[in-house]
Scaffold this motif. Structure first.
Motif, PDB file in Angstrom:
ATOM      1  N   TYR A 132       2.736  52.112  92.113  1.00  9.77           N
ATOM      2  CA  TYR A 132       3.032  53.473  91.658  1.00  9.77           C
ATOM      3  C   TYR A 132       3.827  54.173  92.761  1.00  9.77           C
ATOM      4  O   TYR A 132       3.334  54.300  93.885  1.00  9.77           O
ATOM      5  CB  TYR A 132       1.744  54.233  91.337  1.00  9.77           C
ATOM      6  CG  TYR A 132       1.987  55.680  90.987  1.00  9.77           C
ATOM      7  CD1 TYR A 132       2.772  56.015  89.879  1.00  9.77           C
ATOM      8  CD2 TYR A 132       1.464  56.705  91.758  1.00  9.77           C
ATOM      9  CE1 TYR A 132       3.031  57.328  89.556  1.00  9.77           C
ATOM     10  CE2 TYR A 132       1.715  58.036  91.444  1.00  9.77           C
ATOM     11  CZ  TYR A 132       2.497  58.342  90.342  1.00  9.77           C
ATOM     12  OH  TYR A 132       2.746  59.648  90.029  1.00  9.77           O
ATOM     13  N   SER A 174       2.500  55.356  83.339  1.00 10.20           N
ATOM     14  CA  SER A 174       2.969  54.025  83.727  1.00 10.20           C
ATOM     15  C   SER A 174       1.826  53.190  84.295  1.00 10.20           C
ATOM     16  O   SER A 174       1.706  51.993  84.005  1.00 10.20           O
ATOM     17  CB  SER A 174       4.088  54.147  84.762  1.00 10.20           C
ATOM     18  OG  SER A 174       3.574  54.686  85.965  1.00 10.20           O
ATOM     19  N   VAL A 175       0.967  53.817  85.072  1.00 11.43           N
ATOM     20  CA  VAL A 175      -0.168  53.101  85.661  1.00 11.43           C
ATOM     21  C   VAL A 175      -1.144  52.677  84.574  1.00 11.43           C
ATOM     22  O   VAL A 175      -1.648  51.555  84.561  1.00 11.43           O
ATOM     23  CB  VAL A 175      -0.863  53.980  86.739  1.00 11.43           C
ATOM     24  CG1 VAL A 175      -2.192  53.383  87.162  1.00 11.43           C
ATOM     25  CG2 VAL A 175       0.043  54.152  87.945  1.00 11.43           C
ATOM     26  N   THR A 182       0.533  51.424  96.199  1.00 11.78           N
ATOM     27  CA  THR A 182      -0.199  50.715  95.157  1.00 11.78           C
ATOM     28  C   THR A 182      -1.551  51.398  94.969  1.00 11.78           C
ATOM     29  O   THR A 182      -2.102  51.976  95.894  1.00 11.78           O
ATOM     30  CB  THR A 182      -0.446  49.235  95.526  1.00 11.78           C
ATOM     31  OG1 THR A 182      -1.188  49.192  96.741  1.00 11.78           O
ATOM     32  CG2 THR A 182       0.841  48.455  95.642  1.00 11.78           C
ATOM     33  N   GLU A 210       0.309  49.658  82.692  1.00  5.08           N
ATOM     34  CA  GLU A 210       0.212  48.401  83.437  1.00  5.08           C
ATOM     35  C   GLU A 210      -1.235  47.905  83.495  1.00  5.08           C
ATOM     36  O   GLU A 210      -1.508  46.720  83.347  1.00  5.08           O
ATOM     37  CB  GLU A 210       0.761  48.564  84.852  1.00  5.08           C
ATOM     38  CG  GLU A 210       0.854  47.217  85.540  1.00  5.08           C
ATOM     39  CD  GLU A 210       1.718  47.232  86.783  1.00  5.08           C
ATOM     40  OE1 GLU A 210       2.410  48.235  87.018  1.00  5.08           O
ATOM     41  OE2 GLU A 210       1.686  46.214  87.510  1.00  5.08           O
ATOM     42  N   PHE A 211      -2.152  48.842  83.702  1.00  6.10           N
ATOM     43  CA  PHE A 211      -3.566  48.474  83.749  1.00  6.10           C
ATOM     44  C   PHE A 211      -3.988  47.804  82.434  1.00  6.10           C
ATOM     45  O   PHE A 211      -4.593  46.740  82.424  1.00  6.10           O
ATOM     46  CB  PHE A 211      -4.417  49.727  84.010  1.00  6.10           C
ATOM     47  CG  PHE A 211      -5.901  49.454  84.077  1.00  6.10           C
ATOM     48  CD1 PHE A 211      -6.436  48.637  85.070  1.00  6.10           C
ATOM     49  CD2 PHE A 211      -6.770  50.019  83.143  1.00  6.10           C
ATOM     50  CE1 PHE A 211      -7.808  48.395  85.137  1.00  6.10           C
ATOM     51  CE2 PHE A 211      -8.136  49.779  83.204  1.00  6.10           C
ATOM     52  CZ  PHE A 211      -8.656  48.968  84.208  1.00  6.10           C
ATOM     53  N   ILE A 269      -9.488  55.693  89.613  1.00  6.09           N
ATOM     54  CA  ILE A 269      -8.338  55.226  90.372  1.00  6.09           C
ATOM     55  C   ILE A 269      -8.660  55.447  91.849  1.00  6.09           C
ATOM     56  O   ILE A 269      -9.236  56.467  92.223  1.00  6.09           O
ATOM     57  CB  ILE A 269      -7.050  55.984  89.922  1.00  6.09           C
ATOM     58  CG1 ILE A 269      -5.808  55.414  90.610  1.00  6.09           C
ATOM     59  CG2 ILE A 269      -7.133  57.483  90.199  1.00  6.09           C
ATOM     60  CD1 ILE A 269      -4.509  55.858  89.937  1.00  6.09           C
ATOM     61  N   ILE A 314      -1.781  47.932  91.625  1.00 10.44           N
ATOM     62  CA  ILE A 314      -0.812  48.395  90.630  1.00 10.44           C
ATOM     63  C   ILE A 314       0.207  49.294  91.345  1.00 10.44           C
ATOM     64  O   ILE A 314      -0.172  50.217  92.076  1.00 10.44           O
ATOM     65  CB  ILE A 314      -1.515  49.184  89.496  1.00 10.44           C
ATOM     66  CG1 ILE A 314      -2.464  48.250  88.740  1.00 10.44           C
ATOM     67  CG2 ILE A 314      -0.505  49.823  88.550  1.00 10.44           C
ATOM     68  CD1 ILE A 314      -3.320  48.934  87.703  1.00 10.44           C
TER      69      ILE A 314
END
Ligand SMILES: [Zn+2]
Length: 438
Positions: free
Chosen positions: A299, A272-273, A303, A276-277, A324, A297
């Motif tokens: 999560y 999911s991250v 974030t 979105e990235f 990350i 972002i």
């Protein structure tokens, strides 16, 4: 190299007493170390003690510092009058013989590994007090601690109740073809410039033979993180790790400990991250020429911030790295974050590969007793701190531009053949030696 330069290099080298420089360096950084070697909690029955713990531990430390990879080779190399006298002088004791390697291993079989860890912790704390390492903090604030696991020993049969076990099955029949028993270790290394110093060690091991789920790197990290927090409660830390660490349980540990983290990120780890990235990246590009980053972002309950950089590995070979982190990324700090993120490989390179192949051969089991194995491993970590400071901090040694192995043999030669003169002066002098890192 010109003939004359070779000659002058030889001349220069002749003037250096490698062992004396090593002891001076030890004195400079860790003046209390010999006393600490002596005051470990001795597990032996008092009436059988022929050699003090400091004698035994000092020998094993020197075994590692001189790059000797087995106990029998150690006995052979160190069995010299000069060597015995050097140790007696340094430790201020009477010594007629080198302890037998069985005596050494029996002691290490019984000694609690925590006793060696305490000496390592003392050394690390002394290093923090030295201002010479201040320049290596991330964003002038965080000490970077890289975590990574590595394999130490493999056995074809069960070696002890704590062994990890891997079964290899035949793809067609599903029958077990081969079983391997092994021991791995998770290391936390303090990254300071080109040096990596062991700051935490957690053996990955099963509680007993019958566990339903085996121990693993992330579980070991949980134990390691708790110990690190207990030992350094207020130290500003940033944990560096590979993509395995980019997961909720590790994020949670870091945020509750008030630590920063910076991990490699791979799409598959948190889909999911990644999604979105990639979407935001298309819409709005933030960053500079080399990298793109996005803060905030969402999560789970937190974030996270992502940064992607194209890095030229060599001419015509570019590689994309994504990290990350919970450090807020800005245009000003983006390059620094990427470069620290990449410095994680040092734990593999400087940390493990050098320890396996160049400095000490940590994969060689000096004893089959699991407790002694742990102690041997931990003593190697002490020696490694000293060796790196020696190679990189002592100008005379650094200027020779010798390889790691050449330094090991010069140090060994000097330890076993040159008598240290004026030991009192070396140990008691108030004069500081010059230590500088470049
Ligand atoms: Zn085992």
């Amino acid at each position: 190299m010109m003939k004359t330069t070779r000659k002058s290099k030889r001349e220069k080298e002749k003037k250096i007493n490698f062992f004396e420089e090593f002891i001076k360096l030890q004195k400079h950084f860790f003046k209390d170390i010999n006393r600490r070697l002596k005051s470990v909690k001795d597990p032996r029955h008092k009436s059988y003690i022929e050699y003090g713990p400091d004698v035994i531990l000092f020998y094993v430390l020197m075994k590692n510092a001189c790059g000797i990879n087995s106990m029998s080779n150690m006995t052979e190399q160190f069995n010299k009058d000069e060597c015995i006298e050097n140790v007696a002088n340094i430790l201020g004791c009477e010594l007629e013989e080198l302890p037998h390697h069985d005596t050494i291993n029996n002691f290490l079989c019984a000694l609690r590994p925590e006793e060696i860890e305490k000496i390592r912790d003392y050394m690390i704390k002394e290093l923090f007090k030295k201002r010479s390492l201040e320049n290596y903090r991330l964003l002038d604030e965080y000490w970077c601690v890289a975590v990574d696991a590595t394999g130490l020993f493999n056995f074809p049969e069960r070696h002890c109740e704590h062994c990890l076990k891997r079964e290899y099955k035949n793809k067609e029949t599903g029958e077990i073809e081969k079983t391997v028993y092994y021991h791995n270790v998770l290391e936390a290394k303090l990254v300071v410039g080109d040096m990596v110093f062991s700051i935490g060690t957690e053996f990955i091991e099963n509680e007993d033979e019958n566990v339903s789920k085996q121990d693993c790197e992330i579980n070991a990290f949980k134990r390691l993180a708790a110990n690190l927090k207990r030992k350094y409660p207020r130290l500003p830390i940033c944990i560096l790790g590979d993509s395995l660490y980019a997961c909720e349980s590790v994020f949670e540990i870091c945020s509750s400990n008030n630590w920063k983290y910076l991990f490699r990120f791979k799409e598959g780890r948190i889909k999911s991250v990644a999604k979105e990235f990639n979407t935001i990246k298309e819409l709005e590009k933030t960053g500079n020429e080399q990298c793109t980053f996005i803060n905030g972002i969402v999560y789970n309950q937190r974030t996270v911030n992502l940064i992607e950089a194209e890095i030229e590995e060599d001419t015509d070979n570019k590689k994309t790295y994504t990290f990350i982190t919970n450090v807020k990324i800005t245009k000003r700090n983006a390059d620094e974050i990427v470069s620290f993120g990449r410095s994680r490989w040092k734990i593999e390179n400087e940390g493990f590969n050098n320890q396996k192949t160049k400095r000490y051969n940590i994969e060689h089991a000096n004893s089959l007793n699991y407790n002694a194995m742990k102690n041997h491993y931990l003593i190697t970590q002490l020696a490694d701190i000293l060796r790196q400071l020696y190679e990189k901090g002592v100008e005379k040694i650094r200027d020779l531009k010798k390889s790691i192995k050449e330094i090991s043999s010069s140090l060994l030669e000097s330890f076993r053949t040159c008598l240290l003169t004026k030991v009192e002066d070396i140990l008691n002098t108030q004069k500081r030696i010059q230590i500088r890192f470049i």
